[in-house]
Design a protein around this motif. Structure first.
Motif, PDB file in Angstrom:
ATOM      1  N   ALA A  26       0.830  -1.209   0.000  1.00 33.66           N
ATOM      2  CA  ALA A  26       0.000   0.000   0.000  1.00 33.66           C
ATOM      3  C   ALA A  26       0.864   1.259   0.000  1.00 33.66           C
ATOM      4  N   TYR A  27       1.937   1.241   0.779  1.00 36.16           N
ATOM      5  CA  TYR A  27       2.813   2.416   0.839  1.00 36.16           C
ATOM      6  C   TYR A  27       3.556   2.623  -0.474  1.00 36.16           C
ATOM      7  N   GLN A  28       4.028   1.534  -1.086  1.00 37.76           N
ATOM      8  CA  GLN A  28       4.725   1.653  -2.362  1.00 37.76           C
ATOM      9  C   GLN A  28       3.794   2.210  -3.433  1.00 37.76           C
TER      10      GLN A  28
ATOM     11  N   ASN B 281      12.534   1.928   1.788  1.00 38.05           N
ATOM     12  CA  ASN B 281      12.754   0.927   0.740  1.00 38.05           C
ATOM     13  C   ASN B 281      11.573  -0.041   0.629  1.00 38.05           C
ATOM     14  N   PRO B 282      10.389   0.448   0.265  1.00 37.44           N
ATOM     15  CA  PRO B 282       9.214  -0.435   0.183  1.00 37.44           C
ATOM     16  C   PRO B 282       9.406  -1.648  -0.728  1.00 37.44           C
ATOM     17  N   PRO B 283      10.054  -1.523  -1.922  1.00 34.12           N
ATOM     18  CA  PRO B 283      10.243  -2.736  -2.737  1.00 34.12           C
ATOM     19  C   PRO B 283      11.052  -3.796  -1.992  1.00 34.12           C
ATOM     20  N   GLY B 284      12.066  -3.346  -1.245  1.00 26.43           N
ATOM     21  CA  GLY B 284      12.855  -4.296  -0.471  1.00 26.43           C
ATOM     22  C   GLY B 284      12.035  -4.971   0.605  1.00 26.43           C
TER      23      GLY B 284
ATOM     24  N   TYR C 186       9.853  14.188  -1.047  1.00 31.14           N
ATOM     25  CA  TYR C 186       9.348  13.257  -0.045  1.00 31.14           C
ATOM     26  C   TYR C 186       9.429  11.823  -0.568  1.00 31.14           C
ATOM     27  N   VAL C 187       9.069  11.629  -1.834  1.00 21.10           N
ATOM     28  CA  VAL C 187       9.119  10.287  -2.424  1.00 21.10           C
ATOM     29  C   VAL C 187      10.550   9.755  -2.403  1.00 21.10           C
TER      30      VAL C 187
ATOM     31  N   ARG D 209      -6.634   4.627   2.255  1.00 16.23           N
ATOM     32  CA  ARG D 209      -7.587   3.957   1.365  1.00 16.23           C
ATOM     33  C   ARG D 209      -6.929   2.761   0.682  1.00 16.23           C
ATOM     34  N   LYS D 210      -5.705   2.959   0.231  1.00 22.41           N
ATOM     35  CA  LYS D 210      -4.997   1.852  -0.424  1.00 22.41           C
ATOM     36  C   LYS D 210      -4.713   0.727   0.573  1.00 22.41           C
TER      37      LYS D 210
END
Length: 466
Positions: free
Chosen positions: A8-10, A93-96, A84-85, A318-319
């Protein structure tokens, strides 16, 4: 839960970066190409793009500089969002985290499979170790294993199977319970019974689990991440900035939107009230909140968010809710079956509709599947007075254990109870005899199995008085 949160965060910061980049690209286009914008009811002539001002004598360069400068002001929100991104990608590191979550899920599934598959051999090894310590020769478990990957009847001491199953219906029920446990944790029922008591033992409030009280301060994990990651301030700031500087060809700050940002949905009555106040202000004072600015060029769609971004309700929350609903929905159940998501086991003896301890106790059967009989043998030892003790019959002993768990679905929890129980599996001596005869140590039990085969229903009485 880590997978759902990270996903959701990514998705949130990826969408924010796309919106920000699109705004910057649009502003760059407006600052470099000729022509006039499309007319609107507020500005029927349309708004000129910045290069047009170069053709105006004397003040043209000044107007052009003002136009370009205004686009720079409007780019501030997009630049801040992109910053910020970038910082979030470096920090979190959301993908990690998504990749690590998959690895953790795979490891947990493999561990559970290993515990089930290796159980017969592990029990057998421990039983033989205890047999040596207690000076007995052989040990046989009843009922014998037939499911675990390590089940091998050619090896002595093989224990029974773990009382779990993973058929389609049971897998679906156990996955549903996993999701329920994450949300509700320990639940109290009548007459002091509890469901999933281990959550309360680990500090979760009654009725809340890791999802709803997983933050360090006991908040819903969604709200905790929303706060700690900064989406609760960044998304509202981005939304408000482009509500003020982006809706059309005019500089009107949408008063209604800003009010809703802090007070929630105004409803139809509030909409009428605000619209009436704006018209009254214009009629009686001449002040128009929609003053035309020829430098305000449209960047409405798709860069701007259509849904309001508030501190506690924004694109991330929401996500998150949507992702969690998908994880714990039909799609999540299918992903669980193929091992992409956690693949829990279902306890035998528990009907798939039994989701509380009262129903489990009334309809479940944790007697036979959770009991194990062990029979040991010992050959005659050397006797000091051989003339007085001529009997060389082997010695046998048996005991039955029982484990049970009416308050949890988790095999590996602290809520399991174990005790010695009155022997019930010995009632069917023919089955016990068959199990012993299939054991590699069958020869050491010939006297016992012979008595079983001859004694019928009273075989144990014969054995005990032999």
């Amino acid at each position: 839960m880590i997978l759902a949160t990270s996903t959701a965060y990514q998705l949130t910061i990826a969408e924010l970066s796309v919106r920000s980049a699109a705004i910057l690209a649009k502003l760059g286009q407006y600052s470099t190409e000729n022509g006039w914008g499309d007319p609107t009811w507020r500005l029927p002539t349309g708004a000129p793009y910045c290069p047009v001002y170069d053709d105006i004598p004397i003040v043209g360069p000044i107007l052009y500089a003002a136009c370009v400068g205004f686009q720079g002001i409007r780019s501030a929100g997009a630049l801040e969002a992109l910053g910020y991104v970038a910082a979030s990608m470096l920090k979190y590191n959301p993908p990690g985290l998504i990749s690590k979550s998959h690895d953790i899920i795979s490891a947990m599934n493999d561990m559970n499979d290993y515990l089930v598959d290796s159980f017969p051999e592990r029990v057998g090894n421990e039983a033989l170790h205890l047999a040596r310590l207690d000076d007995v020769d052989h040990v046989v478990f009843h009922p014998a294993c037939d499911a675990g990957a390590s089940c091998n009847h050619s090896k002595e001491g093989q224990g029974g199977d773990l009382p779990v199953e993973r058929n389609t219906a049971e897998s679906a029920a156990s996955y549903y319970e996993l999701c329920t446990a994450m949300t509700n944790g320990t639940q109290s029922y009548a007459v002091g019974l509890q469901m999933r008591g281990e959550f309360a033992k680990r500090g979760f409030p009654i009725g809340k689990g890791p999802l709803t009280a997983g933050g360090t301060d006991g908040r819903h994990i969604r709200d905790f991440v929303n706060d700690k990651s900064g989406t609760d301030t960044q998304l509202p700031a981005f939304y408000e900035f482009y509500e003020a500087f982006g809706p059309g060809y005019y500089t009107s700050i949408p008063v209604k939107s800003l009010i809703e940002q802090f007070s929630g949905d105004l409803g139809w009555f509030g909409d009428i009230l605000i619209d009436g106040a704006e018209e009254a202000l214009k009629d009686f004072t001449g002040i128009d909140l929609g003053v035309v600015n020829p430098f305000q060029l449209p960047i409405d769609s798709p860069p701007r968010y259509e849904d309001a971004q508030r501190k506690k309700e924004n694109d991330f929350t929401r996500k998150f809710d949507k992702t969690w609903n998908q994880v714990c929905g039909v799609g999540g159940g299918i992903a669980s079956l193929i091992g992409v998501l956690p693949k829990p086991y279902w306890l035998k003896g528990r009907p798939i509709y039994a989701m509380d301890p009262l129903t489990v106790r009334a309809t479940g059967d944790q007697l036979k599947p959770y009991k194990a009989l062990v029979v040991v043998s010992r050959a005659p030892r050397v006797r000091l007075q051989a003339q007085m003790f001529r009997d060389k019959t082997p010695a046998f002993a048996y005991a039955e254990s029982w484990v049970h768990n009416y308050t949890s679905f988790d095999l590996y929890t602290q809520d399991w109870l174990a005790s010695l129980a009155p022997t019930s599996l010995v009632d069917d001596v023919s089955l016990v005899s068959q199990t012993i005869k299939r054991s590699p140590a069958a020869d050491s039990y010939k006297a016992l199995t012979s008595t079983f085969d001859k004694g019928g229903a009273n075989a144990w009485s014969t054995v005990n008085t032999h």
